[in-house]
Design a protein around this motif. Structure first.
Motif, PDB file in Angstrom:
ATOM      1  N   PRO A 280     -13.432   6.571   1.196  1.00  0.00           N
ATOM      2  CA  PRO A 280     -13.885   5.233   1.627  1.00  0.00           C
ATOM      3  C   PRO A 280     -14.457   4.435   0.470  1.00  0.00           C
ATOM      4  O   PRO A 280     -15.649   4.168   0.396  1.00  0.00           O
ATOM      5  CB  PRO A 280     -14.963   5.571   2.673  1.00  0.00           C
ATOM      6  N   GLY A 281     -13.581   4.035  -0.443  1.00  0.00           N
ATOM      7  CA  GLY A 281     -14.005   3.271  -1.620  1.00  0.00           C
ATOM      8  C   GLY A 281     -13.411   1.883  -1.636  1.00  0.00           C
ATOM      9  O   GLY A 281     -12.680   1.485  -0.720  1.00  0.00           O
ATOM     10  N   PRO A 282     -13.685   1.103  -2.685  1.00  0.00           N
ATOM     11  CA  PRO A 282     -13.201  -0.280  -2.772  1.00  0.00           C
ATOM     12  C   PRO A 282     -11.684  -0.402  -2.863  1.00  0.00           C
ATOM     13  O   PRO A 282     -11.092  -1.326  -2.289  1.00  0.00           O
ATOM     14  CB  PRO A 282     -13.872  -0.800  -4.053  1.00  0.00           C
ATOM     15  N   HIS A 283     -11.030   0.462  -3.636  1.00  0.00           N
ATOM     16  CA  HIS A 283      -9.569   0.463  -3.781  1.00  0.00           C
ATOM     17  C   HIS A 283      -9.014  -0.842  -4.373  1.00  0.00           C
ATOM     18  O   HIS A 283      -7.875  -1.214  -4.075  1.00  0.00           O
ATOM     19  CB  HIS A 283      -8.897   0.751  -2.431  1.00  0.00           C
ATOM     20  N   VAL A 284      -9.790  -1.514  -5.195  1.00  0.00           N
ATOM     21  CA  VAL A 284      -9.322  -2.794  -5.730  1.00  0.00           C
ATOM     22  C   VAL A 284      -8.231  -2.630  -6.779  1.00  0.00           C
ATOM     23  O   VAL A 284      -7.537  -3.601  -7.119  1.00  0.00           O
ATOM     24  CB  VAL A 284     -10.495  -3.618  -6.317  1.00  0.00           C
ATOM     25  N   SER A 285      -8.063  -1.419  -7.309  1.00  0.00           N
ATOM     26  CA  SER A 285      -7.054  -1.206  -8.351  1.00  0.00           C
ATOM     27  C   SER A 285      -5.839  -0.445  -7.832  1.00  0.00           C
ATOM     28  O   SER A 285      -5.070   0.114  -8.613  1.00  0.00           O
ATOM     29  CB  SER A 285      -7.669  -0.458  -9.536  1.00  0.00           C
ATOM     30  N   ASP A 286      -5.651  -0.413  -6.518  1.00  0.00           N
ATOM     31  CA  ASP A 286      -4.471   0.244  -5.942  1.00  0.00           C
ATOM     32  C   ASP A 286      -3.191  -0.468  -6.368  1.00  0.00           C
ATOM     33  O   ASP A 286      -3.161  -1.703  -6.495  1.00  0.00           O
ATOM     34  CB  ASP A 286      -4.537   0.217  -4.416  1.00  0.00           C
ATOM     35  N   VAL A 287      -2.132   0.308  -6.536  1.00  0.00           N
ATOM     36  CA  VAL A 287      -0.828  -0.290  -6.801  1.00  0.00           C
ATOM     37  C   VAL A 287      -0.328  -0.945  -5.509  1.00  0.00           C
ATOM     38  O   VAL A 287      -0.580  -0.461  -4.403  1.00  0.00           O
ATOM     39  CB  VAL A 287       0.180   0.769  -7.303  1.00  0.00           C
ATOM     40  N   ALA A 288       0.363  -2.062  -5.660  1.00  0.00           N
ATOM     41  CA  ALA A 288       0.910  -2.766  -4.493  1.00  0.00           C
ATOM     42  C   ALA A 288       2.116  -2.013  -3.939  1.00  0.00           C
ATOM     43  O   ALA A 288       2.926  -1.463  -4.703  1.00  0.00           O
ATOM     44  CB  ALA A 288       1.316  -4.180  -4.880  1.00  0.00           C
ATOM     45  N   LEU A 289       2.237  -1.977  -2.620  1.00  0.00           N
ATOM     46  CA  LEU A 289       3.389  -1.330  -1.999  1.00  0.00           C
ATOM     47  C   LEU A 289       4.689  -1.927  -2.514  1.00  0.00           C
ATOM     48  O   LEU A 289       5.664  -1.202  -2.773  1.00  0.00           O
ATOM     49  CB  LEU A 289       3.308  -1.473  -0.474  1.00  0.00           C
ATOM     50  N   ARG A 290       4.714  -3.244  -2.686  1.00  0.00           N
ATOM     51  CA  ARG A 290       5.940  -3.901  -3.138  1.00  0.00           C
ATOM     52  C   ARG A 290       6.430  -3.371  -4.481  1.00  0.00           C
ATOM     53  O   ARG A 290       7.626  -3.373  -4.772  1.00  0.00           O
ATOM     54  CB  ARG A 290       5.717  -5.415  -3.220  1.00  0.00           C
TER      55      ARG A 290
END
Length: 407
Positions: A280-290
């Motif tokens: 349960p973190g911010p996840h602001v640097s996740d790669v986009a699904l696209r």
């Protein structure tokens, strides 16, 4: 060959052709697999994992009873395609392989040490993660080192899990059942290699070894779910300093390895799950699904199980306006979150389901969860009572969506 009869279907063993269930006349429901272990099972596992004396017969009996109860409750709640809760796995969703593969050694590591690079999310929000780590210590407080040839040695454990699951399903009304396992790319990260010359050799050994587990589950008549959280969240650790192209080349190698591991297994007996990590973190640097969906769709599988209710990724349902599923495959989007204590309203769940169904076709969508509610024996993301309330919302939301889509 065995035949396990369940309402509306027959699950068969090796040598027979079974097509994966789809939403033919209503939206079917399922989830990602790992469920919260009962306290009585946790108590025994705590002694077992801590190297303390424990009653092995009592453990096996408790495990069987716990699986029976959790499978029964899934069926009674209305989950059409249940799992065994992953109760038979020690440690966590991916580190369970340590007891099923040869060549690994566990070592003590300094307190507070976390293997691997911290990643962009942990670097930017280090104060938050310092607090989170105090509440959620590592599932396995050991360094895992590869010190010899990797071979699969966990056949007896898999047989036990299969037998327990079959026993739990007898007499229940479900469409079919699945068992989750870890993908090769999610086995390797954070392990220290002291045996193989390079990562390619190590990856090949892991791929060949895990294929044994994959085939045993499918041959037993269950749907095989490949869990691959590392596929997407490796981006957070790699880019920067690596480039997007380098990350995609890394991911493409593991997609190729996974397809090799699945070779000969019918696509319609396989589900492939990806998420951006369950924490349960911010996840602001996740790669986009696209940016990775083309590689994901290269996995030869009958269904894609993709996190879609997380507020960092819920908007990505729009990706499917431009991207089409390969023929004969279905999507199982997460329409409830595993990581928040707020129970989704069934009408919201229905709206989420309908978004995908209207783009991809109602028969090509099954309603699922973002991730497992427990990533290991002692991990849980919500209280057990909330987990079951969320499943109730999932089932009711699917009922509401079915009413709209088949009206």
């Amino acid at each position: 060959m065995f035949i396990l009869a369940v309402a509306g279907s027959t699950v068969r063993g090796a040598g027979s052709k079974v097509i994966m269930k789809t939403s033919i006349d209503r939206v079917l429901t399922t989830h990602v697999g790992s469920l919260i272990r009962p306290q009585v099972l946790q108590d025994i596992m705590r002694a077992k994992q801590g190297g303390q004396p424990y009653d092995k017969a009592a453990y096996e009996s408790c495990l069987k009873e716990s699986i029976g109860e959790v499978v029964r409750r899934q069926a009674e709640t209305g989950i059409d395609v249940p799992s065994d809760g992953e109760f038979g796995k020690a440690i966590s969703w991916n580190q369970y392989v340590v007891e099923r593969l040869s060549g690994f050694e566990l070592r003590d590591i300094p307190k507070g040490y976390r293997p691997g690079l911290p990643g962009a999310d942990r670097t930017r929000f280090k104060e938050f993660y310092a607090e989170l780590d105090q509440r959620e210590p590592m599932a396995n407080p050991k360094l895992v080192a590869c010190v010899g040839p990797v071979k699969y040695i966990g056949q007896d454990i898999v047989r036990r899990d299969i037998e327990n699951f079959k026993a739990a399903l007898k007499g229940l009304k479900v469409e079919e059942a699945f068992m989750p396992v870890v993908a090769p790319s999610s086995v390797l990260p954070d392990r220290k290699n002291e045996y193989y010359k390079n990562e390619d050799d190590w990856r090949e050994a892991i791929t060949e070894a895990m294929r044994v587990e994959y085939k045993m589950i499918v041959d037993a008549g269950f749907v095989l779910q490949i869990d691959d959280a590392r596929a997407a969240n490796a981006f957070d650790r790699m880019v920067p300093p690596a480039s997007m192209d380098e990350y995609r080349r890394w991911l493409a190698k593991f997609v190729e390895s996974l397809n090799l591991a699945l070779e000969g297994i019918p696509e319609d007996r396989i589900r492939y799950h990806i998420c951006w990590g369950s924490w349960p973190g911010p996840h602001v640097s996740d790669v986009a699904l696209r940016d990775i969906v083309d590689l994901i769709l290269k996995v030869r599988t009958g269904a894609y199980v993709i996190e879609s209710a997380n507020p960092r990724h819920e908007h990505e349902w729009q990706v499917w306006k431009d991207v089409k599923l390969p023929a004969g495959r279905i999507l199982i989007p997460g329409v409830i979150s595993h990581a928040t204590n707020v129970v989704e309203h069934p009408e919201l769940v229905s709206e989420r389901i309908q978004r995908f169904a209207r783009l991809l076709g109602r028969e090509n969508v099954m309603a699922g969860t973002d991730c497992g509610f427990a990533q290991g024996t002692f991990y849980r993301r919500v209280h057990p009572s909330i987990m079951w309330a969320k499943f109730e919302a999932l089932v009711e939301g699917a009922r509401l969506a079915s009413k709209e889509l088949w009206s």
